[in-house]
Design a protein around this motif. Structure first.
Motif, PDB file in Angstrom:
ATOM      1  N   ILE A 258      -6.650   0.489  -6.772  1.00 29.18           N
ATOM      2  CA  ILE A 258      -7.346  -0.605  -6.249  1.00 29.18           C
ATOM      3  C   ILE A 258      -6.830  -1.937  -6.806  1.00 29.18           C
ATOM      4  O   ILE A 258      -6.774  -2.887  -6.485  1.00 29.18           O
ATOM      5  CB  ILE A 258      -8.839  -0.464  -6.161  1.00 29.18           C
ATOM      6  CG1 ILE A 258      -8.915   0.723  -5.059  1.00 29.18           C
ATOM      7  CG2 ILE A 258      -9.539  -1.552  -5.925  1.00 29.18           C
ATOM      8  CD1 ILE A 258     -10.474   1.257  -5.088  1.00 29.18           C
ATOM      9  N   GLU A 259      -6.938  -1.748  -8.177  1.00 31.59           N
ATOM     10  CA  GLU A 259      -6.687  -2.959  -9.252  1.00 31.59           C
ATOM     11  C   GLU A 259      -5.528  -3.538  -8.851  1.00 31.59           C
ATOM     12  O   GLU A 259      -5.139  -4.583  -8.505  1.00 31.59           O
ATOM     13  CB  GLU A 259      -6.789  -2.538 -10.420  1.00 31.59           C
ATOM     14  CG  GLU A 259      -6.641  -3.780 -11.772  1.00 31.59           C
ATOM     15  CD  GLU A 259      -6.781  -3.004 -12.889  1.00 31.59           C
ATOM     16  OE1 GLU A 259      -6.067  -3.396 -13.858  1.00 31.59           O
ATOM     17  OE2 GLU A 259      -7.752  -2.421 -13.284  1.00 31.59           O
ATOM     18  N   GLU A 260      -4.253  -2.575  -9.046  1.00 28.81           N
ATOM     19  CA  GLU A 260      -2.800  -2.985  -8.589  1.00 28.81           C
ATOM     20  C   GLU A 260      -2.754  -3.678  -7.099  1.00 28.81           C
ATOM     21  O   GLU A 260      -2.006  -4.431  -7.023  1.00 28.81           O
ATOM     22  CB  GLU A 260      -1.870  -2.120  -9.152  1.00 28.81           C
ATOM     23  CG  GLU A 260      -0.473  -2.372  -9.196  1.00 28.81           C
ATOM     24  CD  GLU A 260       0.352  -1.239  -9.579  1.00 28.81           C
ATOM     25  OE1 GLU A 260       1.545  -1.589  -9.393  1.00 28.81           O
ATOM     26  OE2 GLU A 260       0.010  -0.479 -10.313  1.00 28.81           O
TER      27      GLU A 260
ATOM     28  N   LEU B  12      -5.565   0.894   5.539  1.00 32.81           N
ATOM     29  CA  LEU B  12      -5.146   2.180   5.290  1.00 32.81           C
ATOM     30  C   LEU B  12      -6.202   2.877   4.565  1.00 32.81           C
ATOM     31  O   LEU B  12      -7.012   2.613   3.991  1.00 32.81           O
ATOM     32  CB  LEU B  12      -3.810   2.254   3.917  1.00 32.81           C
ATOM     33  CG  LEU B  12      -2.870   1.361   4.548  1.00 32.81           C
ATOM     34  CD1 LEU B  12      -1.543   1.096   3.311  1.00 32.81           C
ATOM     35  CD2 LEU B  12      -1.917   2.418   5.681  1.00 32.81           C
ATOM     36  N   PHE B  13      -6.004   4.121   5.048  1.00 30.24           N
ATOM     37  CA  PHE B  13      -7.242   5.265   4.620  1.00 30.24           C
ATOM     38  C   PHE B  13      -6.412   6.181   3.770  1.00 30.24           C
ATOM     39  O   PHE B  13      -5.262   6.900   4.312  1.00 30.24           O
ATOM     40  CB  PHE B  13      -7.644   5.943   5.765  1.00 30.24           C
ATOM     41  CG  PHE B  13      -8.800   6.894   5.469  1.00 30.24           C
ATOM     42  CD1 PHE B  13     -10.076   6.591   5.594  1.00 30.24           C
ATOM     43  CD2 PHE B  13      -8.692   8.251   4.792  1.00 30.24           C
ATOM     44  CE1 PHE B  13     -11.163   7.291   5.450  1.00 30.24           C
ATOM     45  CE2 PHE B  13      -9.679   9.173   4.567  1.00 30.24           C
ATOM     46  CZ  PHE B  13     -10.953   8.516   4.981  1.00 30.24           C
ATOM     47  N   CYS B  14      -6.432   6.120   2.322  1.00 32.15           N
ATOM     48  CA  CYS B  14      -5.589   6.774   1.458  1.00 32.15           C
ATOM     49  C   CYS B  14      -6.423   8.003   0.690  1.00 32.15           C
ATOM     50  O   CYS B  14      -7.403   7.681   0.409  1.00 32.15           O
ATOM     51  CB  CYS B  14      -4.732   5.992   0.514  1.00 32.15           C
ATOM     52  SG  CYS B  14      -3.708   4.358   1.073  1.00 32.15           S
ATOM     53  N   ILE B  15      -5.753   9.117   0.412  1.00 36.47           N
ATOM     54  CA  ILE B  15      -6.507  10.355  -0.284  1.00 36.47           C
ATOM     55  C   ILE B  15      -5.724  10.127  -1.577  1.00 36.47           C
ATOM     56  O   ILE B  15      -4.684  10.612  -1.682  1.00 36.47           O
ATOM     57  CB  ILE B  15      -6.348  11.735   0.409  1.00 36.47           C
ATOM     58  CG1 ILE B  15      -6.763  11.275   1.894  1.00 36.47           C
ATOM     59  CG2 ILE B  15      -7.099  12.635  -0.448  1.00 36.47           C
ATOM     60  CD1 ILE B  15      -6.550  12.754   2.630  1.00 36.47           C
ATOM     61  N   LEU B  16      -6.202   9.968  -2.742  1.00 33.82           N
ATOM     62  CA  LEU B  16      -5.634  10.044  -4.159  1.00 33.82           C
ATOM     63  C   LEU B  16      -6.469  10.738  -4.995  1.00 33.82           C
ATOM     64  O   LEU B  16      -7.745  10.995  -4.799  1.00 33.82           O
ATOM     65  CB  LEU B  16      -5.960   8.513  -4.641  1.00 33.82           C
ATOM     66  CG  LEU B  16      -5.201   7.299  -3.772  1.00 33.82           C
ATOM     67  CD1 LEU B  16      -5.781   6.008  -4.252  1.00 33.82           C
ATOM     68  CD2 LEU B  16      -3.686   7.521  -3.905  1.00 33.82           C
TER      69      LEU B  16
ATOM     70  N   GLY C 101       0.773  -1.252  -0.072  1.00 34.83           N
ATOM     71  CA  GLY C 101       0.046   0.036   0.040  1.00 34.83           C
ATOM     72  C   GLY C 101       0.801   1.233  -0.058  1.00 34.83           C
ATOM     73  O   GLY C 101       0.706   2.253  -0.567  1.00 34.83           O
ATOM     74  N   ALA C 102       1.785   1.321   0.877  1.00 29.13           N
ATOM     75  CA  ALA C 102       2.759   2.410   0.878  1.00 29.13           C
ATOM     76  C   ALA C 102       3.451   2.642  -0.444  1.00 29.13           C
ATOM     77  O   ALA C 102       3.719   3.805  -1.071  1.00 29.13           O
ATOM     78  CB  ALA C 102       3.831   2.182   2.105  1.00 29.13           C
TER      79      ALA C 102
END
Length: 173
Positions: free
Chosen positions: A135-137, A122-126, A50-51
């Protein structure tokens, strides 16, 4: 066999709770074991992929979801944005049937977003245009789903805010 014995030892103090789930909600042993397995898998997954993905897909803010809960961490994150914005959270990923446990057996603030998590992900702002590829990767790398759970919206009152909509979509994990 060893996994079942370990689960029994870890969960022995919670048998009363699970008994209530079985009695009141008609849970099966399979339901209990599935919830347990999902929680353990989620808590043991590393955030390394995720990072890395956050860098690749231009994430401009992130936090892990732990003791402050889903909404608590969203509030902390929105409070640290450059712009005065709000986070509108429209989706709650929940371990299957735990919304019923929260409602009928033990209210642990799941639906309000303040359920303390051990490792809630994880809560990510994209950027919106990068979310589906992220999400797919990530799913390909981790073998687990990820979701768009909300959106950054303009603040209506000039203050930073995070909130869960009145009727959020529940995703049973």
């Amino acid at each position: 066999q060893k996994t079942g014995e370990a689960r029994a030892k870890v969960c022995s103090s919670h048998f009363t709770l699970w008994d209530k789930c079985v009695d009141k909600l008609d849970f099966t042993e399979e339901d209990v074991n599935a919830a347990y397995a999902t929680a353990v898998e989620s808590m043991s997954r590393l955030n390394r992929n995720g990072a890395r993905m956050m860098i690749k897909y231009n994430c401009h803010g992130a936090t892990d979801v732990t003791g402050f809960g889903y909404l608590g961490h969203a509030i902390n994150l929105v409070d640290n944005q450059k712009e005065v914005v709000s986070f509108k959270l429209h989706t709650l990923p929940i371990i299957a049937k735990m919304d019923l446990v929260n409602k009928e057996v033990l209210n642990f603030n799941l639906m309000t977003g303040y359920s303390a998590e051990t490792s809630g992900g994880l809560f990510c702002i994209l950027p919106k245009e990068n979310a589906s590829k992220f999400i797919e990767e990530l799913k390909e790398l981790d073998g687990q789903d990820a979701w768009v759970v909300g959106e950054v919206v303009e603040s209506t009152n000039g203050k930073r805010n995070a909130y869960i909509v009145d009727e959020p979509t529940i995703i049973h994990v």
